[in-house]
Scaffold this motif. Structure first.
Motif: not given
Length: 215
Positions: A109-116, A174-182, A193-201
């Motif tokens: 999983a990739i996140t922009p949040e600082k490690p702490e 800014n925020l990353p767009v929820p997205a999942t790849f194989v 899977f890429i979706e502008e509505d962040y409530s969908s995964r």
């Protein structure tokens, strides 16, 4: 195991019942604005090559994409952070599948949040698969997977005590767009899977149907 979509829908329904109408309107307007100007349909399509990357996890260990796909296909998902309940539900479910595979599932999983901040998300949800740090959303920006929040949404996040300038290595909201790849061992995208509505995964069972065919 209950599907992720059911868990997300249940949370969203509960959120709507306990949230003032004006806040819901702010959120829906923000999503609609993003959808209106989004170019996500044209990025990172199935059959295209996924860009190579090298990112550190939240403990500083480097992960190289070419090494990650050497033996198995890779599931890669972008999450916004531990403050996002939809991201928490998604990562919790991936953790269940990771444990079920006896830690053999190749997922990051990739996140922009600082490690702490990301470490709190990791420990609170007992995540044992790698959580990689996208400093300043540089990788998400490269891929075209960035949601530039409007002023109204920014103010709402601040009211919820979610200050992204503190959580990220950037002064933007800014925020990353929820997205999942194989991604297969030739770096080709086999699922997207890429979706502008962040409530969908992405539904994990759908992702794994592709992943398991590639093993």
């Amino acid at each position: 195991m209950s599907s992720l979509s059911k868990k997300l829908a249940s949370y969203k329904s509960d959120f709507k019942t306990r949230t003032p109408v004006e806040i819901l309107e702010t959120i829906n307007r923000s999503i609609s604005l993003f959808q209106e100007h989004s170019a996500l349909k044209s990025v990172l399509k199935v059959g295209q090559t996924f860009p190579s990357f090298e990112l550190a996890d939240i403990n500083g260990q480097l992960f190289n994409s070419k090494e990650l796909i050497q033996d198995k296909p890779l599931i890669l998902t972008f999450v916004r952070g531990g403050w996002c309940p939809y991201c928490v539900l998604e990562t919790q479910m991936w953790q269940q599948y990771f444990e079920k595979s006896k830690s053999t599932l190749n997922i990051v999983a990739i996140t922009p949040e600082k490690p702490e901040f990301a470490k709190s998300m990791q420990s609170e949800n007992n995540l044992s698969f790698p959580l990689l740090f996208d400093s300043g959303l540089c990788f998400a920006e490269l891929l075209g997977l960035v949601w530039k929040t409007d002023d109204a949404m920014k103010q709402q996040l601040l009211k919820w005590d979610i200050n992204l300038t503190e959580r990220h290595c950037t002064q933007t909201f800014n925020l990353p767009v929820p997205a999942t790849f194989v991604i297969d061992n030739k770096e080709v995208i086999q699922y997207r899977f890429i979706e502008e509505d962040y409530s969908s995964r992405a539904e994990p069972d759908d992702v794994l149907a592709i992943y398991n065919r590639l093993i």
